[in-house]
Scaffold this active site. Structure first.
Site, short mmCIF file in Angstrom:
data_model
loop_
_atom_site.label_atom_id
_atom_site.label_comp_id
_atom_site.label_asym_id
_atom_site.label_seq_id
_atom_site.Cartn_x
_atom_site.Cartn_y
_atom_site.Cartn_z
N ASP A 207 34.55 -35.05 -65.67
CA ASP A 207 35.29 -35.86 -64.69
C ASP A 207 36.31 -36.88 -65.49
OD1 ASP A 207 33.08 -37.33 -64.99
OD2 ASP A 207 32.85 -38.05 -62.95
N HIS A 208 35.42 -37.64 -66.43
CA HIS A 208 36.17 -38.88 -67.14
C HIS A 208 35.29 -39.16 -68.37
CE1 HIS A 208 33.23 -41.39 -65.24
NE2 HIS A 208 33.49 -40.72 -64.09
N GLU B 122 29.39 -35.19 -64.74
CA GLU B 122 29.51 -36.61 -64.74
C GLU B 122 29.83 -37.16 -66.05
OE1 GLU B 122 30.09 -39.11 -62.31
OE2 GLU B 122 30.27 -40.38 -63.98
N THR C 217 35.42 -40.99 -60.84
CA THR C 217 35.04 -39.75 -60.24
C THR C 217 36.01 -39.18 -59.06
OG1 THR C 217 32.84 -40.18 -60.95
CG2 THR C 217 33.50 -38.40 -59.32
N HIS D 66 25.32 -40.70 -65.78
CA HIS D 66 26.32 -42.05 -65.31
C HIS D 66 25.54 -42.94 -65.89
CE1 HIS D 66 28.43 -44.90 -62.98
NE2 HIS D 66 29.13 -43.68 -62.53
C1 GP9 Z 1 29.38 -41.60 -57.34
C2 GP9 Z 1 29.62 -41.02 -58.42
C3 GP9 Z 1 30.04 -41.75 -59.72
O1 GP9 Z 1 29.26 -41.06 -56.09
O2 GP9 Z 1 30.55 -39.85 -58.37
O3 GP9 Z 1 31.29 -42.45 -59.77
P1 GP9 Z 1 31.98 -42.91 -60.81
O4 GP9 Z 1 31.50 -44.30 -61.03
O5 GP9 Z 1 31.78 -42.14 -62.10
O6 GP9 Z 1 33.52 -43.05 -60.43
MN MN Z 2 32.29 -39.99 -62.48
#
Ligand code: GP9
Ligand code: MN
Length: 632
Positions: free
Chosen positions: A472-473, A254, A298, A413
């Site tokens: 992921d980003h 994440e 994500t 996150h």
């Molecule tokens: C939520 C998690 C976070 O299930 O994958 O999502 P994001 O805000 O990073 O897109």
């Molecule tokens: Mn994410």
């Protein structure tokens, strides 16, 4: 009973209030929505009102009382049916109704068998408003107003309706920025804009993509196919099939950006375990690898990984095109004997995953219900990564092998909150609280990955697996440029912002022995072909826009969803061409040919998604000897 004389429009007002309150009580009794604070509670209470004012308001145009009464009753019955159906649906799916679910035949079968089982006698409650309105009509007689102020009154009424809507949306935007564009989750939508508005929104999104789909035909697929074939590169024979037959573990890290790797914050190492992997002999660490996500964050990264296509601009493709036909990584792995699954301790409807995973052919989704979150094991958005990884390995132990699991972490996150005991390094000091806390949560995630590796070894799953991990980003947006500039000790230009989109990629093959740090420029679209080729599965026939990173012909060219791009020589950002080496502005001629290709590729990707073009491929390749064949 004698009729009471009440002011004009009393019945209308009673109707609105009755349905409003019935809806609100319905929310709190039949749905398990998480309310964190008073503001959220207030938004929940307020949110049915704008829609009800609007639809019931049409009664003001009706001259005859009889017609008006029929109209009011019809609306109250319809809204009750909507709430009642959602409640029944929720008991089974733990989710609100969305149109594609109703059209997916497999769901329908599940649904019809369980509808009756999930109806409760107390559901009559959802029709309380109908009853109240009916009695109001019978026993309330309304005064005629002395002055006729029809038109102005109606105008005022609808202005007020719009104002209520604005207040509702304003508060929702404060609670959940970008709610509609990112459309995270049906629960969040219902919580913020209300069940009725949500259904209108859902209808709008679904019919828009339906219309685009209807206009598409198979000939577009040929055009896109030619582009894709021209970009195909042969796999590297030294790497092809090196992980054949092994379990596949793909970890989504994440918000992990590459700038923290092999770096320090005030003398503290941020990612000790991942740093070790960067010079580990079983690991390929890619230090020049970019995320290519858009607003879907994500879920976009998942979409890219599964399909090797670009996500959509301005909305999350997981939401808008969950009914399409795809040629997903999971489906391909499934055809090759893998048990495919996703493991993520969040609610199943977040990012519309429950629906989209079905579409992508994923065998099982281990969502929050598959995990036990003990005391002190949750922080920030949900389950902490360490217990999550521990339970993940336990669940993997029970899976049929070979399995292909996508494991999605969550602790790192935004807003990067941690419990005291999980803070392994201090915070940074800058004007950005976000960046200050980011280093700590990254450090925690690094620890969690270490625990994961140890557990895999301990439970005997390690040696026969291949572990792929990617960021992921971004985690730190451009809003924190000032703090970033302080940390990196340099001015942040649009060039730097593009470079900061680098996320780490690790390809870890236990026992392989020939791993090294790689500086090949690549992006998330390259993951699908790379992974399949490592497993010895051909992608020659596939409609994918990325290429195998290990291929000797892999082109150093990465397109971002927003039109920026990076090549080994240049970076193109905010319509300026930069030299990739120096970061200085350079002659735009160097970027020109790539600008064209960027537009073409993004357009083609959109064409595939908007037109649902892969359904034509499916039709063309119904023969099993062509479709999904493994080429050795
Ligand atoms: C939520 C998690 C976070 O299930 O994958 O999502 P994001 O805000 O990073 O897109
Ligand atoms: Mn994410």
């Amino acid at each position: 009973m004698k009729k009471v004389v009440w002011p004009k429009h009393s019945v209308l007002i009673i109707a609105i209030v009755a349905t409003w309150l019935t809806t609100y009580f319905g929310y709190i009794t039949s749905f398990n929505m998480k309310i964190d604070n008073m503001m959220q509670e207030f938004i929940l209470f307020l949110n049915p009102l704008s829609f009800l004012l609007f639809v019931y308001g049409f009664a003001l145009f009706m001259k005859s009382t009889k017609k008006r009464n029929i109209y009011l009753l019809t609306i109250s019955i319809l809204t009750s049916i909507v709430m009642f159906s959602n409640a029944v649906f929720y008991r089974f799916f733990n989710d609100f109704i969305t149109l594609p679910v109703l059209f997916q035949t497999s769901n329908f079968r599940d649904l019809s068998s369980s509808v009756t089982a999930n109806m409760h006698l107390t559901d009559i409650f959802f029709f309380t408003d109908v009853l109240i309105i009916y009695f109001a009509m019978r026993y309330v007689s309304e005064k005629e107003p002395k002055v006729q102020r029809g038109k102005i009154g109606r105008k005022l009424y609808f202005v007020m309706t719009a104002a209520v809507m604005m207040v509702n949306l304003g508060l929702a935007e404060m609670e959940r920025p970008q709610l509609l564009t990112r459309s995270f989750d049906r629960e969040l939508l219902v919580k913020n804009i209300g069940a009725y508005n949500y259904h209108v929104y859902d209808l709008f999104i679904q019919s828009k993509s339906h219309a685009q789909r209807a206009l598409a035909d198979g000939s577009e697929l040929v055009e896109v196919g030619n582009y894709i074939n021209a970009n195909y590169t042969e796999p590297n024979p030294d790497m092809y099939g090196v992980a054949k037959g092994r379990n596949v573990i793909i970890v989504s890290l994440e918000s992990l950006q590459n700038f923290v790797i092999n770096n320090e914050m005030d003398g503290h190492v941020i990612t000790p375990f991942l740093n070790e992997l960067t010079h580990d002999k079983d690991t390929f660490y890619f230090n020049n690898f970019y995320h290519q996500t858009g607003l879907g964050k994500t879920s976009d990264s998942e979409f890219i990984l599964e399909n090797s296509l670009h996500p959509r601009n301005g909305s999350a493709v997981f939401f808008t095109h969950s009914g399409n036909t795809y040629d997903s990584l999971s489906e391909r792995l499934g055809e090759n004997g893998y048990f495919t699954n996703v493991m993520h301790a969040n609610n199943r409807s977040f990012w519309n995953r429950d629906i989209m995973y079905n579409t992508l052919g994923i065998n099982k989704f281990y969502d929050v219900e598959s995990y036990e979150i003990g005391e002190g094991q949750a922080v920030n958005w949900g389950m902490k990564d360490i217990p999550f990884f521990e339970q993940t390995v336990d669940l993997m132990k029970e899976m049929p092998q070979p399995f292909a699991s996508r494991v999605i972490t969550l602790t790192n996150h935004h807003p990067f909150d941690l419990d005291e005991e999980d803070m392994l390094i201090p915070q940074y000091t800058s004007n950005s609280n976000t960046l200050n806390k980011y280093f700590q949560t990254v450090r925690y995630m690094d620890e969690a990955v270490k625990v994961f590796f140890d557990d895999l070894k301990e439970k005997g799953l390690y040696d026969n697996s291949i572990i792929i991990m990617y960021g992921d980003h971004y985690g730190i947006s451009e809003n924190h440029n000032k703090a970033m500039s302080m940390y990196l000790d340099k001015e942040i230009t649009p060039y730097d912002n593009a470079i900061l989109q680098k996320v780490p990629l690790f390809v870890h093959i236990p026992g392989y022995g020939k791993g090294k740090e790689m500086d090949e420029l690549a992006g998330q679209l390259d993951l699908r072909p790379t992974i399949l080729h490592l497993l010895g599965i051909s992608t020659k026939e596939d409609m994918q826009m990325g290429a195998d990173i290990f291929s000797p012909d892999h082109e150093p060219f990465v397109i971002f969803r927003d039109g920026r791009f990076v090549t080994d020589k240049n970076v193109y950002a905010q319509e300026v061409c930069y030299d990739n080496e120096t970061g200085e502005e350079t002659d735009s001629g160097a970027c020109e040919p790539f600008i064209k290709r960027t537009t073409t590729e993004l357009d083609y990707s959109d064409m595939i998604i908007n037109g649902d073009l892969l359904r034509f491929k499916e039709e063309q390749t119904q023969h099993p000897e062509i479709k999904g064949q493994q080429k050795e």
